[in-house]
Design a protein around this motif. Structure first.
Motif, PDB file in Angstrom:
ATOM      1  N   ARG A 145      35.184   3.699 -11.264  1.00 55.95           N
ATOM      2  CA  ARG A 145      35.910   2.433 -11.491  1.00 55.95           C
ATOM      3  C   ARG A 145      37.347   2.708 -11.915  1.00 55.95           C
ATOM      4  NH1 ARG A 145      38.527  -1.188 -11.350  1.00 55.95           N
ATOM      5  NH2 ARG A 145      38.247  -3.350 -12.020  1.00 55.95           N
ATOM      6  N   GLU A 146      37.574   3.752 -12.676  1.00 55.68           N
ATOM      7  CA  GLU A 146      38.927   4.118 -13.090  1.00 55.68           C
ATOM      8  C   GLU A 146      39.783   4.480 -11.874  1.00 55.68           C
ATOM      9  OE1 GLU A 146      41.219   7.429 -15.921  1.00 55.68           O
ATOM     10  OE2 GLU A 146      39.114   7.712 -15.346  1.00 55.68           O
ATOM     11  N   ILE A 147      39.205   5.233 -10.948  1.00 56.30           N
ATOM     12  CA  ILE A 147      39.941   5.600  -9.740  1.00 56.30           C
ATOM     13  C   ILE A 147      40.279   4.363  -8.917  1.00 56.30           C
ATOM     14  CG2 ILE A 147      39.704   6.766  -7.512  1.00 56.30           C
ATOM     15  CD1 ILE A 147      38.192   8.983  -8.985  1.00 56.30           C
ATOM     16  N   ILE A 148      39.324   3.462  -8.770  1.00 58.91           N
ATOM     17  CA  ILE A 148      39.589   2.215  -8.051  1.00 58.91           C
ATOM     18  C   ILE A 148      40.749   1.465  -8.713  1.00 58.91           C
ATOM     19  CG2 ILE A 148      38.647  -0.050  -7.442  1.00 58.91           C
ATOM     20  CD1 ILE A 148      35.895   1.326  -7.225  1.00 58.91           C
ATOM     21  N   GLY A 149      40.736   1.429 -10.039  1.00 60.10           N
ATOM     22  CA  GLY A 149      41.823   0.769 -10.760  1.00 60.10           C
ATOM     23  C   GLY A 149      43.164   1.425 -10.504  1.00 60.10           C
ATOM     24  N   ASP A 150      43.183   2.769 -10.472  1.00 57.88           N
ATOM     25  CA  ASP A 150      44.430   3.485 -10.194  1.00 57.88           C
ATOM     26  C   ASP A 150      44.972   3.121  -8.816  1.00 57.88           C
ATOM     27  OD1 ASP A 150      44.235   4.745 -12.631  1.00 57.88           O
ATOM     28  OD2 ASP A 150      43.498   6.652 -11.820  1.00 57.88           O
ATOM     29  N   VAL A 151      44.084   3.099  -7.821  1.00 58.20           N
ATOM     30  CA  VAL A 151      44.508   2.799  -6.453  1.00 58.20           C
ATOM     31  C   VAL A 151      44.987   1.356  -6.348  1.00 58.20           C
ATOM     32  CG1 VAL A 151      43.749   2.644  -4.054  1.00 58.20           C
ATOM     33  CG2 VAL A 151      42.978   4.546  -5.483  1.00 58.20           C
ATOM     34  N   VAL A 152      44.291   0.444  -6.986  1.00 59.26           N
ATOM     35  CA  VAL A 152      44.674  -0.972  -6.934  1.00 59.26           C
ATOM     36  C   VAL A 152      46.037  -1.191  -7.580  1.00 59.26           C
ATOM     37  CG1 VAL A 152      44.100  -3.270  -7.811  1.00 59.26           C
ATOM     38  CG2 VAL A 152      42.308  -1.850  -6.785  1.00 59.26           C
ATOM     39  N   ARG A 153      46.257  -0.558  -8.723  1.00 57.23           N
ATOM     40  CA  ARG A 153      47.533  -0.746  -9.423  1.00 57.23           C
ATOM     41  C   ARG A 153      48.709  -0.118  -8.672  1.00 57.23           C
ATOM     42  NH1 ARG A 153      44.166   0.156 -13.783  1.00 57.23           N
ATOM     43  NH2 ARG A 153      44.587   2.394 -13.730  1.00 57.23           N
ATOM     44  N   GLY A 154      48.442   0.979  -7.990  1.00 58.91           N
ATOM     45  CA  GLY A 154      49.537   1.686  -7.333  1.00 58.91           C
ATOM     46  C   GLY A 154      49.798   1.257  -5.902  1.00 58.91           C
ATOM     47  N   ASN A 155      48.996   0.324  -5.374  1.00 59.28           N
ATOM     48  CA  ASN A 155      49.132  -0.064  -3.964  1.00 59.28           C
ATOM     49  C   ASN A 155      48.869  -1.554  -3.802  1.00 59.28           C
ATOM     50  OD1 ASN A 155      49.200   2.797  -2.537  1.00 59.28           O
ATOM     51  ND2 ASN A 155      47.559   2.881  -4.062  1.00 59.28           N
ATOM     52  N   ARG A 156      49.172  -2.045  -2.626  1.00 59.82           N
ATOM     53  CA  ARG A 156      48.955  -3.466  -2.338  1.00 59.82           C
ATOM     54  C   ARG A 156      47.526  -3.669  -1.836  1.00 59.82           C
ATOM     55  NH1 ARG A 156      52.973  -6.815  -2.309  1.00 59.82           N
ATOM     56  NH2 ARG A 156      52.078  -8.134  -0.668  1.00 59.82           N
ATOM     57  N   VAL A 157      46.593  -3.667  -2.790  1.00 61.35           N
ATOM     58  CA  VAL A 157      45.171  -3.798  -2.478  1.00 61.35           C
ATOM     59  C   VAL A 157      44.704  -5.224  -2.747  1.00 61.35           C
ATOM     60  CG1 VAL A 157      42.841  -3.059  -3.127  1.00 61.35           C
ATOM     61  CG2 VAL A 157      44.686  -1.374  -2.936  1.00 61.35           C
ATOM     62  N   ASP A 158      43.925  -5.757  -1.832  1.00 60.88           N
ATOM     63  CA  ASP A 158      43.335  -7.080  -1.987  1.00 60.88           C
ATOM     64  C   ASP A 158      42.105  -6.956  -2.889  1.00 60.88           C
ATOM     65  OD1 ASP A 158      42.087  -9.548  -1.759  1.00 60.88           O
ATOM     66  OD2 ASP A 158      42.418  -9.721   0.396  1.00 60.88           O
ATOM     67  N   HIS A 159      42.167  -7.538  -4.076  1.00 57.45           N
ATOM     68  CA  HIS A 159      41.056  -7.447  -5.030  1.00 57.45           C
ATOM     69  C   HIS A 159      39.762  -8.046  -4.489  1.00 57.45           C
ATOM     70  CE1 HIS A 159      44.610  -6.892  -7.510  1.00 57.45           C
ATOM     71  NE2 HIS A 159      43.843  -6.468  -8.505  1.00 57.45           N
ATOM     72  N   ASP A 160      39.875  -8.948  -3.517  1.00 56.44           N
ATOM     73  CA  ASP A 160      38.687  -9.609  -2.981  1.00 56.44           C
ATOM     74  C   ASP A 160      38.086  -8.868  -1.798  1.00 56.44           C
ATOM     75  OD1 ASP A 160      38.823 -11.689  -4.834  1.00 56.44           O
ATOM     76  OD2 ASP A 160      40.249 -12.807  -3.593  1.00 56.44           O
ATOM     77  N   ARG A 161      38.690  -7.742  -1.402  1.00 51.20           N
ATOM     78  CA  ARG A 161      38.167  -6.982  -0.255  1.00 51.20           C
ATOM     79  C   ARG A 161      38.074  -5.494  -0.607  1.00 51.20           C
ATOM     80  NH1 ARG A 161      41.583  -8.189   4.913  1.00 51.20           N
ATOM     81  NH2 ARG A 161      43.305  -8.237   3.409  1.00 51.20           N
ATOM     82  N   ILE A 162      37.263  -5.207  -1.597  1.00 49.02           N
ATOM     83  CA  ILE A 162      36.968  -3.826  -1.971  1.00 49.02           C
ATOM     84  C   ILE A 162      35.522  -3.554  -1.579  1.00 49.02           C
ATOM     85  CG2 ILE A 162      36.832  -2.146  -3.851  1.00 49.02           C
ATOM     86  CD1 ILE A 162      38.889  -3.802  -5.368  1.00 49.02           C
ATOM     87  N   TYR A 163      35.319  -2.501  -0.791  1.00 48.70           N
ATOM     88  CA  TYR A 163      34.002  -2.193  -0.246  1.00 48.70           C
ATOM     89  C   TYR A 163      33.559  -0.807  -0.716  1.00 48.70           C
ATOM     90  CZ  TYR A 163      35.915  -5.757   2.875  1.00 48.70           C
ATOM     91  OH  TYR A 163      36.512  -6.893   3.374  1.00 48.70           O
ATOM     92  N   VAL A 164      32.263  -0.630  -0.912  1.00 46.99           N
ATOM     93  CA  VAL A 164      31.740   0.671  -1.324  1.00 46.99           C
ATOM     94  C   VAL A 164      30.697   1.135  -0.308  1.00 46.99           C
ATOM     95  CG1 VAL A 164      29.991  -0.366  -2.857  1.00 46.99           C
ATOM     96  CG2 VAL A 164      30.743   2.013  -3.209  1.00 46.99           C
ATOM     97  N   VAL A 165      30.858   2.370   0.148  1.00 47.49           N
ATOM     98  CA  VAL A 165      29.969   2.977   1.147  1.00 47.49           C
ATOM     99  C   VAL A 165      29.627   4.376   0.662  1.00 47.49           C
ATOM    100  CG1 VAL A 165      29.648   3.493   3.588  1.00 47.49           C
ATOM    101  CG2 VAL A 165      31.327   1.761   2.900  1.00 47.49           C
ATOM    102  N   GLY A 166      28.381   4.795   0.816  1.00 45.90           N
ATOM    103  CA  GLY A 166      28.022   6.141   0.367  1.00 45.90           C
ATOM    104  C   GLY A 166      26.796   6.664   1.073  1.00 45.90           C
TER     105      GLY A 166
END
Length: 424
Positions: free
Chosen positions: A278-299
Motif C-alpha cells: 500500500r505504501e508503494i501504491i501511495g508513492d506512485v499515486v502521489r508522484g504521477n497522474r494516477v486515477d484513484h478510481d482505477r487501481i487494479y491488482v493482479v497476481g
C-alpha cells in the motif's frame, strides 16, 4: 529511465582471438587487410512466456566503416555462452546454469550499421536463459552471463577491404527494451519495485491514468540477506510486461504498471506485506497522474494469494482484482487457511479468478474454485492445460493466459473487463 543492472547481473566477457592481429589500439594494414584491436558487444534479451532468454548479440562494429552485409554469414562468428549462479549454491541445487556453444541462425546489420548475430532460442530450449532457479530457496536469480565471441573468417567493408576483429568485450548491460522501460525504485520501508509509465500519445492526453499493480509469484521474491535484485519480477514471465505492451496500453488508454518485489514470499506474512504494498501504491499515486478510481491488482501464485489478501485488507482501494492460481487454503496442507472463508465472503472488489485444472503446485479446486464460490459476483476461467503457441507449460503457469489477455467471459476479455471497472 531504467536503473542499470547491478554488477552481479553481468560479468565482463572473455575475449576471442583471431589471426593477423595488430597491436592493441593500433589499426594495421597488410595485404589490404584491416585488423582492429577490439569491439564491444551487447547481449539482447527477450522475455518469453517461459522466462527471459538471450536472443541475439550486437557487435558494435559500425565504427570500423560501412560493412558489406553480403560478406557476413552464420559461420563468420561463433558464440559460446556460460551462465553461473551469482550466489554460492554448494549445498543446494540450481537449475538453469549452462556452458555451451549458441547456434547463430542469422547475421545482419542493424540500422546503426552494427553486426547482429541472431541466436537459436525457443520456449523450453536450454542454453539461452538469463535466470536460474535455486531449488532449496525456491528463488529465481539473475545468472552471471559470460559470452565469448570468436571470429572465424574476415568480413569486408563496402570498399572491399577485409576486416578481422582482434578481441570482443562484453557490455555489462543486458539489453531488453520491455524490461528497460520499467524504472527502478525503493520505497521508504525498503521494498524494491519497478514502475512503467505510459509514454507517447497516451501520456500526452489530458486526465489521470489507471494503475495496475502486479504481484509476482514465490520464485521472484528475495532470498535475503544475500540476494534482492528488483529484476526477476519482470524477467521470469510476462505478467507485468503484458500490461505494458501497446495492446494493453491502448485498452487501458495508457496505464502505469507497478511491480513490487517481496523481501521473501507474500504468503509467508501477507498481513505484514499488505501495508508495504500500500505504501508503494501511495508513492506512485502521489508522484504521477494516477486515477484513484482505477487501481487494479493482479497476481500469480503467491501473488494470486496476495491480490486477494489486499482486497480483504483494503476493501475500497481497488477497482478490480485478478488472482491467478492463488492460494486461500493452508499451504502446505494441514494448517490454518491463508484466507479464511469468513474473509472471502466479504470481498467486495470485482474479481476474476484464473487457474488451470492440471495445476500440480496449487490445487485449483481447493483454492481458485473454492474462492470463486465464496467471493460475491466473482468470475472464473478454468483451463484444462497451459498451452501457448503450441508449447505446453506446467499447469501452474496459468498467468501466461492473463499476460496474453486470453481469458474471456461472454465475449469480453480480461483486460477489457478490468479497464471497464471503476471504484464506486
Amino acid at each position: 529511465m531504467a536503473t542499470p543492472l547491478s554488477r552481479r547481473t553481468l560479468l565482463a566477457a572473455c575475449t576471442g582471438a583471431a589471426a593477423g592481429l595488430s597491436l592493441p589500439g593500433v589499426t594495421a594494414y597488410a595485404d589490404d587487410h584491416r585488423a582492429t584491436a577490439g569491439v564491444r558487444f551487447t547481449l539482447n534479451a527477450q522475455v518469453l512466456d517461459g522466462g527471459e532468454q538471450v536472443t541475439s548479440v550486437t557487435l558494435h562494429a559500425a565504427r570500423l566503416g560501412p560493412i558489406d552485409p553480403a560478406s557476413l554469414t552464420t559461420g563468420t562468428f561463433t558464440v559460446h555462452a556460460k551462465a553461473t549462479s551469482p550466489i554460492p549454491v554448494t549445498d543446494d541445487v540450481i537449475f538453469g546454469e549452462y556452458d555451451l556453444d549458441r547456434t547463430v541462425t542469422a547475421v545482419r546489420l542493424d540500422r546503426r550499421g552494427d553486426i547482429v548475430l541472431d541466436l537459436s532460442h525457443a520456449e523450453g530450449q536450454t542454453g539461452g536463459g538469463t535466470l536460474g532457479y535455486i531449488a532449496g530457496r525456491g528463488r529465481n536469480v539473475m545468472l552471471d552471463l559470460v559470452y565469448t565471441i570468436t571470429q572465424r573468417a574476415p568480413f569486408t567493408l563496402r570498399n572491399h577491404r577485409p576486416v578481422t576483429i582482434e578481441s570482443f568485450t562484453q557490455s555489462r548491460r543486458l539489453s531488453d527494451p520491455e524490461v528497460d522501460a520499467f524504472s527502478s525504485h525503493v520505497s521508504g520501508s525498503g521494498m524494491k519495485y519497478r514502475l512503467y509509465s505510459p509514454t507517447g500519445a497516451h501520456s500526452s492526453r489530458r486526465g489521470r491514468r489507471p494503475l495496475i499493480v502486479w504481484l509476482h509469484g514465490g520464485g521472484e521474491g528475495a532470498s535475503l540477506p544475500d540476494y534482492y535484485d528488483n529484476e526477476t519480477t519482470l524477467r521470469a514471465n510476462r505478467g507485468a510486461l503484458g500490461f505494458a505492451t501497446p495492446e494493453a496500453q491502448r485498452i487501458f488508454d495508457g496505464a502505469y504498471v507497478v511491480a513490487p518485489q517481496s523481501t521473501s514470499a507474500w504468503m509467508q506474512d501477507g498481513p505484514r506485506f499488505a501495508p508495504l504494498i500500500r505504501e508503494i501504491i501511495g508513492d506512485v499515486v502521489r508522484g504521477n497522474r494516477v486515477d484513484h478510481d482505477r487501481i487494479y491488482v493482479v497476481g500469480c501464485s503467491n501473488g494470486g494469494y496476495m491480490s486477494m489478501k489486499m482486497t480483504t485488507v483494503y476493501p475500497t482501494l481497488f477497482a478490480a482484482s485478478v488472482p491467478i492460481c492463488g492460494v486461500v487454503g493452508s499451504f502446505p496442507p494441514g494448517g490454518a487457511p491463508l484466507i479464511p472463508d469468513s474473509e472471502l465472503v466479504k470481498i467486495s472488489t470485482p474479481s476474476w479468478l484464473v487457474a488451470s485444472l492440471d495445476d500440480l503446485t496449487v490445487d485449483p479446486r481447493a483454492n481458485t474454485v473454492h474462492a470463486h464460490e465464496l467471493i460475491p459476483g466473482s468470475l472464473v476461467t478454468l483451463y484444462d492445460h497451459v498451452v501457448w503457441n503450441d508449447h505446453q507449460f506446467s499447469g501452474h503457469w496459468s498467468w501466461i493466459y492473463v499476460g496474453r489477455n486470453d481469458p474471456s467471459s461472454n465475449g469480453t476479455h480480461v483486460w477489457q473487463w478490468m479497464a471497464a471497472q471503476q471504484r464506486h
